[in-house]
Motif scaffolding. Structure first.
Motif, PDB file in Angstrom:
ATOM      1  N   ILE A 174       2.323   9.992   4.969  1.00 50.05           N
ATOM      2  CA  ILE A 174       3.773  10.175   5.045  1.00 50.05           C
ATOM      3  C   ILE A 174       4.481   8.970   4.431  1.00 50.05           C
ATOM      4  O   ILE A 174       5.450   9.113   3.662  1.00 50.05           O
ATOM      5  CB  ILE A 174       4.218  10.381   6.504  1.00 50.05           C
ATOM      6  N   ASP A 175       4.003   7.769   4.730  1.00 47.65           N
ATOM      7  CA  ASP A 175       4.613   6.571   4.148  1.00 47.65           C
ATOM      8  C   ASP A 175       4.568   6.623   2.622  1.00 47.65           C
ATOM      9  O   ASP A 175       5.547   6.291   1.946  1.00 47.65           O
ATOM     10  CB  ASP A 175       3.884   5.319   4.640  1.00 47.65           C
ATOM     11  N   LEU A 176       3.428   7.026   2.067  1.00 48.39           N
ATOM     12  CA  LEU A 176       3.295   7.135   0.620  1.00 48.39           C
ATOM     13  C   LEU A 176       4.289   8.145   0.056  1.00 48.39           C
ATOM     14  O   LEU A 176       4.963   7.889  -0.953  1.00 48.39           O
ATOM     15  CB  LEU A 176       1.871   7.559   0.260  1.00 48.39           C
ATOM     16  N   ALA A 177       4.366   9.315   0.696  1.00 48.37           N
ATOM     17  CA  ALA A 177       5.226  10.401   0.207  1.00 48.37           C
ATOM     18  C   ALA A 177       6.701  10.015   0.274  1.00 48.37           C
ATOM     19  O   ALA A 177       7.463  10.239  -0.680  1.00 48.37           O
ATOM     20  CB  ALA A 177       4.970  11.671   1.009  1.00 48.37           C
ATOM     21  N   TRP A 178       7.114   9.432   1.378  1.00 44.30           N
ATOM     22  CA  TRP A 178       8.530   9.099   1.544  1.00 44.30           C
ATOM     23  C   TRP A 178       8.948   7.916   0.679  1.00 44.30           C
ATOM     24  O   TRP A 178      10.086   7.860   0.212  1.00 44.30           O
ATOM     25  CB  TRP A 178       8.832   8.823   3.014  1.00 44.30           C
TER      26      TRP A 178
ATOM     27  N   ASP B 182      13.104   3.522   9.900  1.00 48.15           N
ATOM     28  CA  ASP B 182      12.117   2.859   9.043  1.00 48.15           C
ATOM     29  C   ASP B 182      12.444   2.870   7.555  1.00 48.15           C
ATOM     30  O   ASP B 182      11.649   2.380   6.756  1.00 48.15           O
ATOM     31  CB  ASP B 182      10.736   3.511   9.241  1.00 48.15           C
ATOM     32  N   SER B 183      13.585   3.425   7.166  1.00 50.68           N
ATOM     33  CA  SER B 183      13.866   3.504   5.726  1.00 50.68           C
ATOM     34  C   SER B 183      13.962   2.121   5.098  1.00 50.68           C
ATOM     35  O   SER B 183      13.630   1.941   3.917  1.00 50.68           O
ATOM     36  CB  SER B 183      15.155   4.294   5.470  1.00 50.68           C
ATOM     37  N   HIS B 184      14.361   1.113   5.855  1.00 52.00           N
ATOM     38  CA  HIS B 184      14.453  -0.244   5.295  1.00 52.00           C
ATOM     39  C   HIS B 184      13.082  -0.796   4.936  1.00 52.00           C
ATOM     40  O   HIS B 184      12.965  -1.685   4.095  1.00 52.00           O
ATOM     41  CB  HIS B 184      15.159  -1.176   6.275  1.00 52.00           C
ATOM     42  N   LYS B 185      12.016  -0.248   5.547  1.00 55.06           N
ATOM     43  CA  LYS B 185      10.658  -0.682   5.235  1.00 55.06           C
ATOM     44  C   LYS B 185      10.063   0.122   4.085  1.00 55.06           C
ATOM     45  O   LYS B 185       9.295  -0.397   3.274  1.00 55.06           O
ATOM     46  CB  LYS B 185       9.747  -0.507   6.454  1.00 55.06           C
ATOM     47  N   LEU B 186      10.400   1.410   4.030  1.00 57.92           N
ATOM     48  CA  LEU B 186       9.762   2.308   3.068  1.00 57.92           C
ATOM     49  C   LEU B 186      10.629   2.577   1.846  1.00 57.92           C
ATOM     50  O   LEU B 186      10.165   2.464   0.707  1.00 57.92           O
ATOM     51  CB  LEU B 186       9.429   3.640   3.754  1.00 57.92           C
ATOM     52  N   ASN B 187      11.896   2.962   2.107  1.00 57.69           N
ATOM     53  CA  ASN B 187      12.727   3.449   1.005  1.00 57.69           C
ATOM     54  C   ASN B 187      14.170   3.519   1.505  1.00 57.69           C
ATOM     55  O   ASN B 187      14.561   4.482   2.165  1.00 57.69           O
ATOM     56  CB  ASN B 187      12.230   4.836   0.568  1.00 57.69           C
TER      57      ASN B 187
ATOM     58  N   VAL C  82      14.470  14.225   1.527  1.00 56.46           N
ATOM     59  CA  VAL C  82      13.579  15.014   2.375  1.00 56.46           C
ATOM     60  C   VAL C  82      14.234  16.367   2.606  1.00 56.46           C
ATOM     61  O   VAL C  82      15.400  16.446   3.011  1.00 56.46           O
ATOM     62  CB  VAL C  82      13.310  14.321   3.725  1.00 56.46           C
ATOM     63  N   LEU C  83      13.494  17.421   2.325  1.00 58.93           N
ATOM     64  CA  LEU C  83      13.928  18.783   2.622  1.00 58.93           C
ATOM     65  C   LEU C  83      13.094  19.261   3.798  1.00 58.93           C
ATOM     66  O   LEU C  83      11.854  19.207   3.748  1.00 58.93           O
ATOM     67  CB  LEU C  83      13.724  19.683   1.403  1.00 58.93           C
TER      68      LEU C  83
ATOM     69  N   ALA D 151       0.826  -1.216   0.000  1.00 56.60           N
ATOM     70  CA  ALA D 151       0.000   0.000   0.000  1.00 56.60           C
ATOM     71  C   ALA D 151       0.859   1.264   0.000  1.00 56.60           C
ATOM     72  O   ALA D 151       0.477   2.280  -0.588  1.00 56.60           O
ATOM     73  CB  ALA D 151      -0.938   0.003   1.210  1.00 56.60           C
ATOM     74  N   GLU D 152       2.030   1.195   0.648  1.00 55.86           N
ATOM     75  CA  GLU D 152       2.877   2.386   0.744  1.00 55.86           C
ATOM     76  C   GLU D 152       3.486   2.768  -0.600  1.00 55.86           C
ATOM     77  O   GLU D 152       4.021   3.865  -0.758  1.00 55.86           O
ATOM     78  CB  GLU D 152       3.985   2.166   1.777  1.00 55.86           C
TER      79      GLU D 152
END
Length: 296
Positions: free
Chosen positions: A169-173, A203-208, A179-180, A138-139
């Motif tokens: 936030i998960d979607l955006a990242w 959490d970057s390993h989960k998202l990006n 990130v600025l 979903a992210e």
């Protein structure tokens, strides 16, 4: 299987105009955990500055408040139900690859701004995406919706909601490279910026896994000892050289730009001076990103 929806005529015209461009632009999430520090303001100002130096900009409004959608005068239907259908809230529940193209609409300022800035508008119903956050991948929905859409642009700016742990936030990242962080030189804002860094590390390993902090832009700065001290603290968050040397002052012309939804150059000589300042902020951001890419 149904055909994907047609892209908006505005996007189609831009894609034809820039058909020779093949590189993927940087995707920059503008984020801070604290509200009121100037995320939508900075997104608006940088989009305008980029257009003024000849760049084409895609602004993705992932804040359900829709502030940057309004401030850029995105050209939307008047009826609420039609506005929702013309927004990311209608695309992201189950997007096809590149489906964001069908809702892209120009900035409404006219002139070079309408020519060079395009908006993926927000709507209050973006909040409802949280109900389906448990779906597989979903992210990645925003990333999927933007696939193949971003090539005609020179930069993608993603305006984030003032939260740290949310599906938006998960979607955006997940869809961003960098990130600025806009940040006031006050304790609470600096602490919130620090939490952005902590969540990326956690959490970057989960998202990006490739998501990095591009830098921090100091907003509403006054030449006070405490503001100087807080600005020094910010470099511990961003890393060496990660705080933009251009400080954004707190002046009426900047508030007028956001309140009245117009480019700051329309605010007389002070506005033109501030426009030059934001072009410097944008140039610094792109230079900083280039340095980070070379160092990777």
């Amino acid at each position: 299987m149904s055909s994907p929806p047609d892209p908006s005529p505005y996007f189609t015209a831009l894609a034809q105009l820039r058909a020779d461009k093949t590189d993927v632009p940087p995707h920059i999430a503008v984020a801070n955990h604290k509200g009121g520090v100037g995320k939508s303001f900075l997104t608006q100002a940088i989009a305008v500055a980029a257009a003024e130096i000849g760049h084409y900009v895609l602004v993705v409004d992932m804040d359900s408040q829709g502030n940057v959608t309004r401030r850029l005068r995105a050209q939307l239907p008047a009826a609420p139900e039609q506005r929702t259908a013309a927004s990311l809230a209608a695309v992201l529940p189950n997007p096809g690859r590149g489906e964001a193209a069908r809702i892209l609409t120009p900035c409404g300022y006219g002139g070079i701004y309408t020519e060079r800035i395009m908006v993926a508008p927000a709507d209050l119903d973006l909040e409802l995406l949280a109900l389906t956050a448990g779906q597989a991948a979903a992210e990645r929905r925003l990333l999927r919706a933007l696939t193949g859409v971003v090539t005609p642009f020179d930069v993608v700016l993603i305006d984030c909601e003032p939260r740290l742990l949310s599906h938006q936030i998960d979607l955006a990242w997940t869809a961003s490279d960098y990130v600025l962080i806009p940040c006031e030189a006050e304790f609470d804002a600096v602490q919130s910026a620090r939490r952005i860094r902590e969540r990326i590390a956690r959490d970057s390993h989960k998202l990006n896994e490739d998501l990095r902090i591009a830098g921090i832009v100091v907003n509403r700065y006054r030449n006070l000892a405490v503001h100087k001290s807080r600005a020094d603290e910010m470099e511990k968050i961003s890393g060496p050289g990660g705080v933009c040397p251009v400080r954004i002052p707190e002046i009426a012309a900047l508030k007028d730009m956001s309140e009245n939804a117009r480019p700051i150059t329309e605010n007389g000589s002070q506005g033109r001076d501030m426009a030059a300042l934001f072009r410097d902020v944008y140039t610094w951001t792109r230079t900083r990103i280039s340095e980070l890419e070379k160092a990777a």
